[in-house]
Design a protein around this motif. Structure first.
Motif, PDB file in Angstrom:
ATOM      1  N   LYS A  66       9.074   5.915   2.244  1.00  0.00           N
ATOM      2  CA  LYS A  66       8.075   6.465   3.158  1.00  0.00           C
ATOM      3  C   LYS A  66       6.746   5.777   2.869  1.00  0.00           C
ATOM      4  CE  LYS A  66      10.091  11.049   3.500  1.00  0.00           C
ATOM      5  NZ  LYS A  66       9.971  12.435   3.091  1.00  0.00           N
ATOM      6  N   PRO A  67       5.886   5.698   3.859  1.00  0.00           N
ATOM      7  CA  PRO A  67       4.552   5.128   3.621  1.00  0.00           C
ATOM      8  C   PRO A  67       3.838   5.878   2.509  1.00  0.00           C
ATOM      9  CG  PRO A  67       4.899   5.507   5.956  1.00  0.00           C
ATOM     10  CD  PRO A  67       6.053   6.124   5.255  1.00  0.00           C
ATOM     11  N   THR A  68       3.082   5.156   1.677  1.00  0.00           N
ATOM     12  CA  THR A  68       2.397   5.766   0.544  1.00  0.00           C
ATOM     13  C   THR A  68       1.192   6.549   1.036  1.00  0.00           C
ATOM     14  OG1 THR A  68       3.039   3.885  -0.803  1.00  0.00           O
ATOM     15  CG2 THR A  68       1.282   5.308  -1.646  1.00  0.00           C
ATOM     16  N   PRO A  69       1.150   7.845   0.765  1.00  0.00           N
ATOM     17  CA  PRO A  69      -0.024   8.609   1.209  1.00  0.00           C
ATOM     18  C   PRO A  69      -1.212   8.322   0.317  1.00  0.00           C
ATOM     19  CG  PRO A  69       1.464  10.032   0.006  1.00  0.00           C
ATOM     20  CD  PRO A  69       2.121   8.688   0.068  1.00  0.00           C
ATOM     21  N   ARG A 101      -5.470   6.411   5.023  1.00  0.00           N
ATOM     22  CA  ARG A 101      -5.751   5.081   4.508  1.00  0.00           C
ATOM     23  C   ARG A 101      -6.088   4.160   5.661  1.00  0.00           C
ATOM     24  NH1 ARG A 101      -1.382   3.605  -0.027  1.00  0.00           N
ATOM     25  NH2 ARG A 101      -3.021   2.146  -0.569  1.00  0.00           N
ATOM     26  N   ARG A 102      -6.983   3.234   5.403  1.00  0.00           N
ATOM     27  CA  ARG A 102      -7.331   2.260   6.439  1.00  0.00           C
ATOM     28  C   ARG A 102      -6.658   0.936   6.076  1.00  0.00           C
ATOM     29  NH1 ARG A 102     -13.468   2.917   8.393  1.00  0.00           N
ATOM     30  NH2 ARG A 102     -13.052   0.730   8.845  1.00  0.00           N
ATOM     31  N   VAL A 103      -5.299   0.925   6.244  1.00  0.00           N
ATOM     32  CA  VAL A 103      -4.550  -0.281   5.927  1.00  0.00           C
ATOM     33  C   VAL A 103      -4.567  -1.178   7.144  1.00  0.00           C
ATOM     34  CG1 VAL A 103      -2.272  -1.205   5.335  1.00  0.00           C
ATOM     35  CG2 VAL A 103      -3.095   0.907   4.269  1.00  0.00           C
ATOM     36  N   LYS A 162      -8.881  -4.413  -1.493  1.00  0.00           N
ATOM     37  CA  LYS A 162      -9.975  -3.562  -0.989  1.00  0.00           C
ATOM     38  C   LYS A 162     -11.037  -4.441  -0.353  1.00  0.00           C
ATOM     39  CE  LYS A 162     -11.590   0.826  -1.403  1.00  0.00           C
ATOM     40  NZ  LYS A 162     -11.550   1.280  -0.016  1.00  0.00           N
ATOM     41  N   ASN A 163     -11.386  -4.116   0.909  1.00  0.00           N
ATOM     42  CA  ASN A 163     -12.397  -4.874   1.626  1.00  0.00           C
ATOM     43  C   ASN A 163     -13.277  -3.878   2.369  1.00  0.00           C
ATOM     44  OD1 ASN A 163     -13.350  -7.563   2.445  1.00  0.00           O
ATOM     45  ND2 ASN A 163     -12.714  -6.960   4.483  1.00  0.00           N
ATOM     46  N   GLY A 164     -14.350  -3.434   1.733  1.00  0.00           N
ATOM     47  CA  GLY A 164     -15.156  -2.342   2.300  1.00  0.00           C
ATOM     48  C   GLY A 164     -14.332  -1.064   2.270  1.00  0.00           C
ATOM     49  N   ASP A 165     -14.203  -0.415   3.422  1.00  0.00           N
ATOM     50  CA  ASP A 165     -13.368   0.789   3.501  1.00  0.00           C
ATOM     51  C   ASP A 165     -11.921   0.470   3.823  1.00  0.00           C
ATOM     52  OD1 ASP A 165     -15.987   2.771   5.089  1.00  0.00           O
ATOM     53  OD2 ASP A 165     -15.437   2.528   2.982  1.00  0.00           O
ATOM     54  N   ASP A 166     -11.635  -0.789   4.096  1.00  0.00           N
ATOM     55  CA  ASP A 166     -10.288  -1.182   4.510  1.00  0.00           C
ATOM     56  C   ASP A 166      -9.457  -1.644   3.333  1.00  0.00           C
ATOM     57  OD1 ASP A 166     -11.700  -2.705   7.467  1.00  0.00           O
ATOM     58  OD2 ASP A 166     -10.866  -0.694   7.210  1.00  0.00           O
ATOM     59  N   GLU A 167      -8.147  -1.548   3.489  1.00  0.00           N
ATOM     60  CA  GLU A 167      -7.189  -2.078   2.514  1.00  0.00           C
ATOM     61  C   GLU A 167      -6.361  -3.111   3.264  1.00  0.00           C
ATOM     62  OE1 GLU A 167      -6.836   2.285   0.276  1.00  0.00           O
ATOM     63  OE2 GLU A 167      -5.062   1.395   1.189  1.00  0.00           O
ATOM     64  N   LEU A 168      -6.558  -4.354   2.914  1.00  0.00           N
ATOM     65  CA  LEU A 168      -5.946  -5.443   3.678  1.00  0.00           C
ATOM     66  C   LEU A 168      -4.610  -5.845   3.077  1.00  0.00           C
ATOM     67  CD1 LEU A 168      -9.062  -7.712   4.296  1.00  0.00           C
ATOM     68  CD2 LEU A 168      -8.225  -5.796   5.661  1.00  0.00           C
ATOM     69  N   VAL A 206       3.325  -0.187   3.999  1.00  0.00           N
ATOM     70  CA  VAL A 206       2.457   0.986   4.035  1.00  0.00           C
ATOM     71  C   VAL A 206       1.745   1.011   5.377  1.00  0.00           C
ATOM     72  CG1 VAL A 206       2.104   1.071   1.545  1.00  0.00           C
ATOM     73  CG2 VAL A 206       0.541  -0.259   2.955  1.00  0.00           C
ATOM     74  N   GLU A 207       1.269   2.185   5.769  1.00  0.00           N
ATOM     75  CA  GLU A 207       0.525   2.259   7.026  1.00  0.00           C
ATOM     76  C   GLU A 207      -0.728   3.106   6.840  1.00  0.00           C
ATOM     77  OE1 GLU A 207       2.668   5.896   9.294  1.00  0.00           O
ATOM     78  OE2 GLU A 207       3.719   3.997   9.457  1.00  0.00           O
TER      79      GLU A 207
END
Lengths: 91, 407
Positions: free
Chosen positions: B7-10, B17-19, B188-194, B406-407
Motif C-alpha cells: 500500500k502507499p506509505t502514509p 504527502r506531496r509526492v 525533499k524539495n521545498g514541501d514536495d517529495e520528488l 508511493v502517492e
C-alpha cells in the motif's frame, strides 16, 4: 580486536597520513583486511595501500608499525597492482 | 517482497504527502524545457524528430501489421506482418551506408525482395503527412529476444528495474558515461517529495559538466543500438560536486560521495531488483566488516561480495579525460571496500551507481553507492569501493529509499 570508535579511527588514520604522505607510493589506508585475505579467523586492523613497484615500502611500513602504537597489533600492507577507476562505461 | 503490492506509505504526521513524479511535458522544479505545442517532446525535437515523422511512423507501422496485411500474407504465403519486429525514428540507410537523413525505420527479421512480400506488407519509400514527405527505410534485425539475463542489464526495460543501464542524453557537451540506476528514492524539495533515481555524479551529473535539468535516458548511450531513438526518462535534479585534479601524484582524499539524483516517474522505473533472491528492505544500514553484500549493475548484473574495509581512503581514482583532453583524478575518504565472492569481480566498468545492499537479519538493506574499483588484472585482487549511504542521503536531501510506489 574490537573496531575502534569513529573518533579513534579518524585520529589514527590522520597519523598514518602524516607518517606516509611524503612517500609517492602511499595510496591511503583503511581499517579491515587486505584484499584477497579476508580470513574471519584473523583480526581486522589498519591496512596501508601501496602502489606497485616499491619494495622499499615493506620495511618502511613495518618500522612505522612498531613506532606508531595504533589500535591494530600490526600494520598490514597491500600492494595495489592496479589503480582504482570510476566504474563508468563509455561508448 | 515484490514492488507494486504494498500500500502507499502514509505520512507519519497524518498530512497528505506531496509526492511528485517527472513527466516529459511537465516543468521541472528548476528551469524547465519549453513545453511542446505539437506533441513532440523537447528531447525528440533536439534530435531532429518532427511531428510529421511521428505521425508517419504510426501510420506506416499500423498499416503493415493490420488485419488486412495478416490475411493477405496468409493467403499468398508471402512474407507479411510476422516478419516485422518493430519500428523507430532514426537515421535511414541506403546501399549499406547511413544517409544523414532522419526518417521512419521499419525493423524486419529478414529483408526480402519485393516479389516475396505480400502487397500490403510492402514498405513504402516515403509516407506523405500533410504536405511533408517522410522517408521510410527497412532494416534487418533478425530475431528479437528479451534479455532475461542476470549477468547484465544493458537493454531497454519498461519499466526499468534497479541496476538498469542509464546515462545522460548526448547534447554535444559529451560524451557522457553510462552506468547503473542505483535505486528509487524521495528527495525533499521545498514541501514536495520528488521521485528520483539515485546514481553517481559521474553518470547523472556528467562529472560536474551536466547542464541544469539535463535529461537522462534508459538505456544508456553505450548500450543504445545505432539509429535507435534514446528514451528520455527524467531530468538531473542535483549532483554533489566532485573535487578533481589533473595530476595523479597530488590528489587529496577530499571527496566523501560521488552521487547525483535524477527526477523521474514510476512509469519509467520500478523500485525492485531483477533477482528474486534479493529480499530488499529499503531502510539504510551502516556497513560492518565481513558483512555479506550484493548489488545489481548494468555490466556484471547480480553479484555478491563481502565488506573487507571501512573508513577507506581511495585515490587517485581515474575519471577518464575531460573535454580539454586532460586526465581527471579524484580522491575519497570514508569509503567502504568490497571484495567479490569466489574470486569473481564484484563490479566492473558500467556498474557505477549500483546500490550496494548488505544482509542484516535476513534482508538486504542499502549500505553504500558503488563508485569504482580496480581495473581487473591477473596479478591483483579486485576491490570495489562505495560511499556510505547515510552520507549520500544527507548530501542529496534524500528522505526515503523506496521499495514500492508511493502517492
Amino acid at each position: 580486536m574490537p573496531q575502534p570508535d569513529q573518533k579513534t579511527l579518524d585520529a589514527e588514520q590522520q597519523r598514518l597520513n602524516e607518517e606516509f604522505a611524503k612517500y609517492s607510493w602511499f595510496r591511503g589506508s583503511y581499517w579491515g583486511f587486505p584484499l584477497g585475505r579476508a580470513d574471519p579467523s584473523v583480526e581486522p586492523g589498519w591496512v596501508v595501500q601501496v602502489a606497485d613497484g616499491h619494495p622499499e615500502a615493506v620495511e618502511i611500513v613495518s618500522a612505522a608499525s612498531r613506532r606508531l602504537h595504533l589500535s591494530s597489533a600490526a600494520l598490514r600492507l597491500i600492494v595495489l597492482t592496479a589503480d582504482f577507476h570510476a566504474h563508468f562505461k563509455r561508448d | 517482497m515484490s514492488s507494486g503490492e504494498k500500500k502507499p506509505t502514509p505520512s507519519k504526521t497524518g498530512k497528505k504527502r506531496r509526492v511528485k513524479e517527472w513527466a516529459s511535458t511537465d516543468s521541472a522544479p528548476a528551469s524547465s524545457p519549453k513545453a511542446p505545442t505539437d506533441g513532440v517532446p523537447e528531447a525528440y525535437r533536439i534530435s531532429g524528430i518532427t511531428a510529421e515523422m511521428m505521425e508517419a511512423q504510426k501510420r506506416v507501422h499500423a498499416r503493415l501489421v493490420s488485419a488486412k496485411a495478416v490475411a493477405e500474407a496468409k493467403e499468398s504465403g508471402l512474407a507479411g506482418p510476422a516478419n516485422i519486429v518493430g519500428s523507430y525514428i532514426g537515421e535511414t540507410w541506403s546501399h549499406g551506408r547511413p544517409t544523414g537523413h532522419t526518417g521512419v525505420v521499419i525493423m524486419v527479421r529478414h529483408k526480402h525482395a519485393d516479389q516475396h512480400v505480400a502487397k500490403s506488407s510492402l514498405v513504402p519509400s516515403v509516407e506523405k503527412v500533410g504536405d511533408k514527405e517522410v522517408r521510410v527505410d527497412v532494416r534487418e534485425f533478425g530475431h528479437m529476444r528479451s534479455h532475461q539475463d542476470f549477468r547484465s542489464f544493458q537493454t531497454q526495460e519498461s519499466p526499468a528495474l534497479l541496476g538498469a543501464s542509464i546515462s545522460l542524453l548526448e547534447d554535444g557537451n559529451g560524451p557522457f558515461e553510462t552506468g547503473s540506476c542505483g535505486c528509487l528514492c524521495l528527495v525533499k524539495n521545498g514541501d514536495d517529495e520528488l521521485v528520483c533515481v539515485l546514481s553517481n555524479n559521474h553518470i547523472l551529473g556528467g562529472i560536474n559538466r551536466a547542464a541544469p535539468n539535463a535529461p537522462f535516458i534508459q538505456q544508456g548511450t553505450a548500450d543504445l543500438p545505432q539509429g535507435v531513438t534514446p528514451r528520455v526518462v527524467g531530468n538531473l535534479l542535483k549532483a554533489v560536486q566532485l573535487d578533481l585534479h589533473p595530476d595523479q601524484n597530488s590528489v587529496p582524499f577530499s571527496n566523501r560521495v560521488d552521487a547525483a539524483v535524477g527526477f523521474t516517474a514510476f512509469s519509467h522505473f520500478k523500485p525492485s531488483f531483477h533477482h528474486p533472491g534479493i529480499t530488499f528492505d529499503p531502510s539504510p544500514r551502516a556497513a560492518t566488516l565481513h558483512m555479506v553484500v550484493a548489488k545489481e549493475g548494468r555490466t556484471t548484473g547480480t553479484t555478491k561480495g563481502i565488506v573487507i574495509g571501512l573508513n577507506a581512503q581511495v585515490g587517485p581514482v581515474g575519471y577518464g579525460q575531460g573535454p580539454d583532453g586532460m586526465p581527471r583524478f579524484g580522491g575519497f575518504s570514508g569509503q567502504i571496500l568490497v571484495e567479490g565472492l569466489n574470486g569473481l569481480d564484484f563490479s566492473q566498468a558500467g556498474d557505477s551507481g549500483s546500490l550496494i545492499v548488505g544482509l542484516v537479519d535476513g534482508a538486504f538493506h542499502p549500505v553504500a553507492l558503488l563508485v569504482g574499483g580496480n581495473v581487473p588484472t591477473d596479478a591483483g585482487a579486485n576491490g570495489t569501493f562505495g560511499c556510505p549511504i547515510d552520507e549520500v542521503m544527507t548530501a542529496l536531501n534524500i528522505i526515503e529509499i523506496l521499495d514500492h510506489e508511493v502517492e
